[in-house]
Motif scaffolding. Structure first.
Motif, PDB file in Angstrom:
ATOM      1  N   PRO A 301     -59.404  13.040   2.527  1.00 45.99           N
ATOM      2  CA  PRO A 301     -60.043  14.328   2.845  1.00 45.99           C
ATOM      3  C   PRO A 301     -59.542  14.861   4.184  1.00 45.99           C
ATOM      4  O   PRO A 301     -59.036  14.100   5.025  1.00 45.99           O
ATOM      5  CB  PRO A 301     -61.528  13.964   2.916  1.00 45.99           C
ATOM      6  N   ASP A 302     -59.685  16.155   4.386  1.00 46.65           N
ATOM      7  CA  ASP A 302     -59.367  16.733   5.689  1.00 46.65           C
ATOM      8  C   ASP A 302     -60.339  16.195   6.722  1.00 46.65           C
ATOM      9  O   ASP A 302     -61.526  15.991   6.450  1.00 46.65           O
ATOM     10  CB  ASP A 302     -59.479  18.260   5.642  1.00 46.65           C
ATOM     11  N   ARG A 303     -59.818  15.969   7.924  1.00 43.60           N
ATOM     12  CA  ARG A 303     -60.655  15.449   8.990  1.00 43.60           C
ATOM     13  C   ARG A 303     -61.613  16.524   9.459  1.00 43.60           C
ATOM     14  O   ARG A 303     -61.239  17.690   9.617  1.00 43.60           O
ATOM     15  CB  ARG A 303     -59.781  15.003  10.166  1.00 43.60           C
ATOM     16  N   VAL A 304     -62.867  16.139   9.677  1.00 40.46           N
ATOM     17  CA  VAL A 304     -63.863  17.084  10.197  1.00 40.46           C
ATOM     18  C   VAL A 304     -63.635  17.258  11.693  1.00 40.46           C
ATOM     19  O   VAL A 304     -63.509  16.281  12.432  1.00 40.46           O
ATOM     20  CB  VAL A 304     -65.288  16.572   9.921  1.00 40.46           C
ATOM     21  N   ARG A 305     -63.558  18.483  12.134  1.00 41.10           N
ATOM     22  CA  ARG A 305     -63.367  18.785  13.556  1.00 41.10           C
ATOM     23  C   ARG A 305     -64.551  19.628  14.062  1.00 41.10           C
ATOM     24  O   ARG A 305     -64.996  20.542  13.378  1.00 41.10           O
ATOM     25  CB  ARG A 305     -62.056  19.541  13.775  1.00 41.10           C
ATOM     26  N   HIS A 306     -65.025  19.310  15.258  1.00 45.30           N
ATOM     27  CA  HIS A 306     -66.148  20.016  15.872  1.00 45.30           C
ATOM     28  C   HIS A 306     -65.666  20.669  17.163  1.00 45.30           C
ATOM     29  O   HIS A 306     -65.085  19.999  18.031  1.00 45.30           O
ATOM     30  CB  HIS A 306     -67.299  19.064  16.166  1.00 45.30           C
ATOM     31  N   ALA A 307     -65.929  21.940  17.276  1.00 47.25           N
ATOM     32  CA  ALA A 307     -65.442  22.691  18.431  1.00 47.25           C
ATOM     33  C   ALA A 307     -66.034  22.192  19.739  1.00 47.25           C
ATOM     34  O   ALA A 307     -65.410  22.309  20.805  1.00 47.25           O
ATOM     35  CB  ALA A 307     -65.763  24.181  18.240  1.00 47.25           C
ATOM     36  N   ASP A 308     -67.240  21.593  19.686  1.00 43.77           N
ATOM     37  CA  ASP A 308     -67.889  21.160  20.932  1.00 43.77           C
ATOM     38  C   ASP A 308     -67.542  19.728  21.325  1.00 43.77           C
ATOM     39  O   ASP A 308     -68.070  19.198  22.298  1.00 43.77           O
ATOM     40  CB  ASP A 308     -69.408  21.305  20.802  1.00 43.77           C
ATOM     41  N   TYR A 309     -66.668  19.067  20.518  1.00 43.94           N
ATOM     42  CA  TYR A 309     -66.311  17.681  20.847  1.00 43.94           C
ATOM     43  C   TYR A 309     -65.125  17.658  21.803  1.00 43.94           C
ATOM     44  O   TYR A 309     -64.092  18.291  21.544  1.00 43.94           O
ATOM     45  CB  TYR A 309     -65.968  16.896  19.592  1.00 43.94           C
ATOM     46  N   ILE A 310     -65.280  16.940  22.909  1.00 48.18           N
ATOM     47  CA  ILE A 310     -64.202  16.731  23.873  1.00 48.18           C
ATOM     48  C   ILE A 310     -64.025  15.230  24.048  1.00 48.18           C
ATOM     49  O   ILE A 310     -64.984  14.520  24.385  1.00 48.18           O
ATOM     50  CB  ILE A 310     -64.523  17.387  25.228  1.00 48.18           C
ATOM     51  N   ARG A 311     -62.832  14.756  23.785  1.00 49.27           N
ATOM     52  CA  ARG A 311     -62.588  13.317  23.864  1.00 49.27           C
ATOM     53  C   ARG A 311     -62.676  12.840  25.307  1.00 49.27           C
ATOM     54  O   ARG A 311     -62.055  13.413  26.207  1.00 49.27           O
ATOM     55  CB  ARG A 311     -61.206  13.000  23.305  1.00 49.27           C
ATOM     56  N   ALA A 312     -63.454  11.780  25.512  1.00 53.14           N
ATOM     57  CA  ALA A 312     -63.624  11.230  26.853  1.00 53.14           C
ATOM     58  C   ALA A 312     -62.389  10.440  27.262  1.00 53.14           C
ATOM     59  O   ALA A 312     -61.816   9.717  26.443  1.00 53.14           O
ATOM     60  CB  ALA A 312     -64.859  10.332  26.895  1.00 53.14           C
ATOM     61  N   PRO A 313     -61.960  10.549  28.509  1.00 52.29           N
ATOM     62  CA  PRO A 313     -60.784   9.791  28.962  1.00 52.29           C
ATOM     63  C   PRO A 313     -61.106   8.301  29.067  1.00 52.29           C
ATOM     64  O   PRO A 313     -62.255   7.912  29.334  1.00 52.29           O
ATOM     65  CB  PRO A 313     -60.483  10.400  30.331  1.00 52.29           C
ATOM     66  N   VAL A 314     -60.094   7.460  28.859  1.00 52.97           N
ATOM     67  CA  VAL A 314     -60.244   6.015  28.999  1.00 52.97           C
ATOM     68  C   VAL A 314     -59.871   5.630  30.427  1.00 52.97           C
ATOM     69  O   VAL A 314     -58.764   5.954  30.888  1.00 52.97           O
ATOM     70  CB  VAL A 314     -59.333   5.259  28.009  1.00 52.97           C
ATOM     71  N   PRO A 315     -60.741   4.961  31.160  1.00 54.67           N
ATOM     72  CA  PRO A 315     -60.413   4.575  32.537  1.00 54.67           C
ATOM     73  C   PRO A 315     -59.178   3.673  32.584  1.00 54.67           C
ATOM     74  O   PRO A 315     -58.989   2.819  31.713  1.00 54.67           O
ATOM     75  CB  PRO A 315     -61.663   3.825  33.009  1.00 54.67           C
ATOM     76  N   ASP A 316     -58.371   3.878  33.606  1.00 58.73           N
ATOM     77  CA  ASP A 316     -57.162   3.069  33.756  1.00 58.73           C
ATOM     78  C   ASP A 316     -57.480   1.580  33.835  1.00 58.73           C
ATOM     79  O   ASP A 316     -56.694   0.735  33.395  1.00 58.73           O
ATOM     80  CB  ASP A 316     -56.392   3.493  35.012  1.00 58.73           C
ATOM     81  N   THR A 317     -58.650   1.248  34.379  1.00 61.75           N
ATOM     82  CA  THR A 317     -59.013  -0.169  34.524  1.00 61.75           C
ATOM     83  C   THR A 317     -59.270  -0.845  33.184  1.00 61.75           C
ATOM     84  O   THR A 317     -59.332  -2.072  33.110  1.00 61.75           O
ATOM     85  CB  THR A 317     -60.268  -0.297  35.405  1.00 61.75           C
ATOM     86  N   MET A 318     -59.446  -0.060  32.122  1.00 62.77           N
ATOM     87  CA  MET A 318     -59.699  -0.639  30.802  1.00 62.77           C
ATOM     88  C   MET A 318     -58.430  -0.801  29.966  1.00 62.77           C
ATOM     89  O   MET A 318     -58.473  -1.372  28.889  1.00 62.77           O
ATOM     90  CB  MET A 318     -60.693   0.230  30.014  1.00 62.77           C
ATOM     91  N   ILE A 319     -57.314  -0.290  30.430  1.00 65.54           N
ATOM     92  CA  ILE A 319     -56.085  -0.284  29.630  1.00 65.54           C
ATOM     93  C   ILE A 319     -55.293  -1.550  29.911  1.00 65.54           C
ATOM     94  O   ILE A 319     -55.034  -1.914  31.079  1.00 65.54           O
ATOM     95  CB  ILE A 319     -55.243   0.963  29.958  1.00 65.54           C
ATOM     96  N   ALA A 320     -54.909  -2.241  28.850  1.00 62.93           N
ATOM     97  CA  ALA A 320     -54.075  -3.441  29.011  1.00 62.93           C
ATOM     98  C   ALA A 320     -52.737  -3.068  29.622  1.00 62.93           C
ATOM     99  O   ALA A 320     -52.168  -2.017  29.304  1.00 62.93           O
ATOM    100  CB  ALA A 320     -53.853  -4.097  27.647  1.00 62.93           C
ATOM    101  N   PRO A 321     -52.200  -3.902  30.500  1.00 61.56           N
ATOM    102  CA  PRO A 321     -50.932  -3.591  31.166  1.00 61.56           C
ATOM    103  C   PRO A 321     -49.818  -3.375  30.154  1.00 61.56           C
ATOM    104  O   PRO A 321     -49.692  -4.131  29.178  1.00 61.56           O
ATOM    105  CB  PRO A 321     -50.660  -4.827  32.024  1.00 61.56           C
ATOM    106  N   ASP A 322     -48.995  -2.364  30.363  1.00 65.42           N
ATOM    107  CA  ASP A 322     -47.893  -2.010  29.490  1.00 65.42           C
ATOM    108  C   ASP A 322     -46.658  -2.763  29.952  1.00 65.42           C
ATOM    109  O   ASP A 322     -45.810  -2.226  30.682  1.00 65.42           O
ATOM    110  CB  ASP A 322     -47.669  -0.489  29.512  1.00 65.42           C
ATOM    111  N   ARG A 323     -46.531  -4.037  29.537  1.00 65.04           N
ATOM    112  CA  ARG A 323     -45.469  -4.900  30.039  1.00 65.04           C
ATOM    113  C   ARG A 323     -44.196  -4.831  29.181  1.00 65.04           C
ATOM    114  O   ARG A 323     -43.158  -5.332  29.602  1.00 65.04           O
ATOM    115  CB  ARG A 323     -45.948  -6.346  30.090  1.00 65.04           C
ATOM    116  N   TYR A 324     -44.264  -4.305  27.984  1.00 64.28           N
ATOM    117  CA  TYR A 324     -43.103  -4.337  27.093  1.00 64.28           C
ATOM    118  C   TYR A 324     -42.709  -2.941  26.720  1.00 64.28           C
ATOM    119  O   TYR A 324     -43.275  -2.311  25.930  1.00 64.28           O
ATOM    120  CB  TYR A 324     -43.412  -5.198  25.850  1.00 64.28           C
TER     121      TYR A 324
END
Length: 324
Positions: A301-324
């Motif tokens: 099905p087509d994805r439902v989109r809501h005009a009032d939804y804003i994706r929250a940013p992910v804090p840098d401290t939660m991101i696994a190190p990009d070693r490769y």
């Protein structure tokens, strides 16, 4: 291998012919899907190549071993048989069948390898593995078969036992973990127990994986040499090498006394791991007459989109190190 995934020029979400506007995006998606599928097969190929490498470790004799099945033929047949296993799985679910497969054999005979190839593309909710540890204090006071009964399948399930109740006729007998009277009671009980399972509608298949004395010694030596597989070599495995003849006598007695028409034993020659896997899977597929099961087409099905939804940013401290 990419040819296996050719599809008609159709929109995957609507099953209608693709418009010119969407054809480029859909073609890119299909190309990405093909690449991912082929990459998954490449990982399996790398695993087989690693096994070949270990087979040729310096100082490990290979005399007397027949040439292995060619990798190309092995993979073609393995993928074909795994496709049939998926069809069997669909049939088991559709017909509400109950299937039990026992895998027995000496340590390093290849039971785990064939079980992995059987389950590799199946739904773990349909096909599961029962590999029971040594019984605890409470289990040792129960009816011998009781802890195995708890793992038997419900309707629409397949259970693969990586070792089974035949532990009593093998390792427990040889290592002195039970009295000879217990072994005799097991031999009296197991034919009736298995006949009862079959009468209840369970399809019961029993495999013994057979390897030579020299081949087991070679595989144990591989585990000693390979730091990634040393964990597979337990003190019990080491002791089993010394008691090779005791295990042989116990196996011969077991096969002779528990090979019954309702649940016969099938011996798989397993010195060549590739041939053993293919032969076992092909034989297993022959034990259950299965047919095609129609599935309704899947429409995304087509994805439902809501005009009032804003994706929250992910804090840098939660991101696994990009070693490769």
């Amino acid at each position: 291998m990419g040819a296996c995934y050719r599809t008609r020029d159709r929109d995957l979400t609507t099953s209608r012919p693709m418009s010119e506007d969407s054809s480029v995006a859909d073609a890119a998606t299909l190309a990405a899907i093909r690449a991912e599928l082929i990459d998954s097969y490449d990982e399996e190929l790398e695993q087989e190549m690693e096994e070949d490498r270990l087979d040729r470790l310096d100082g490990v004799p290979l005399e007397g071993r027949e040439p292995a099945l060619s990798r190309g033929l092995y993979f073609r047949e393995l993928l074909r048989l795994q496709h049939e296993l998926v069809r069997l799985q669909d049939w088991v679910q559709h017909e509400k069948l109950r299937i039990v497969v026992l895998f027995e054999g000496r340590d390093s005979a290849g039971k785990g390898g064939v079980i992995k190839r059987i389950t590799q593309r199946l739904n773990p909710r349909v096909c599961r593995v029962a590999a029971l540890p040594a019984p605890n204090e409470r289990e040792r006071t129960q009816w011998y078969f009781q802890r195995y009964v708890a793992h038997l399948p419900a309707a629409g399930e397949i259970v693969l036992f990586d070792r089974s109740w035949y532990n009593r006729a093998g390792v427990e007998r040889v290592m002195g973990f039970c009295a000879e009277a217990d072994v005799e009671e097991f031999f009296r009980s197991v034919p009736e127990f298995e006949r009862m399972l079959v009468r209840s509608g369970i399809v019961l298949v029993k495999y013994w994986f057979s390897i030579t004395d020299a081949e087991q010694a070679f595989r144990f030596r591989m585990r000693i040499e390979d730091p990634l597989k040393q964990w597979k070599l337990s003190p019990m495995d080491v002791e089993s090498r010394r008691r090779w003849e005791d295990y042989t006598r116990a196996k011969e007695d077991m096969l002779a006394r528990t090979h019954i028409p309702e649940a016969p034993w099938w011996v798989v020659e397993a010195v060549d791991k590739r041939r053993a896997r293919l032969n076992c899977i092909a034989h297993l597929l022959e034990q259950v007459p299965y047919g095609h099961v129609d599935h309704p087409p899947v429409h995304l099905p087509d994805r439902v989109r809501h005009a009032d939804y804003i994706r929250a940013p992910v804090p840098d401290t939660m991101i696994a190190p990009d070693r490769y």
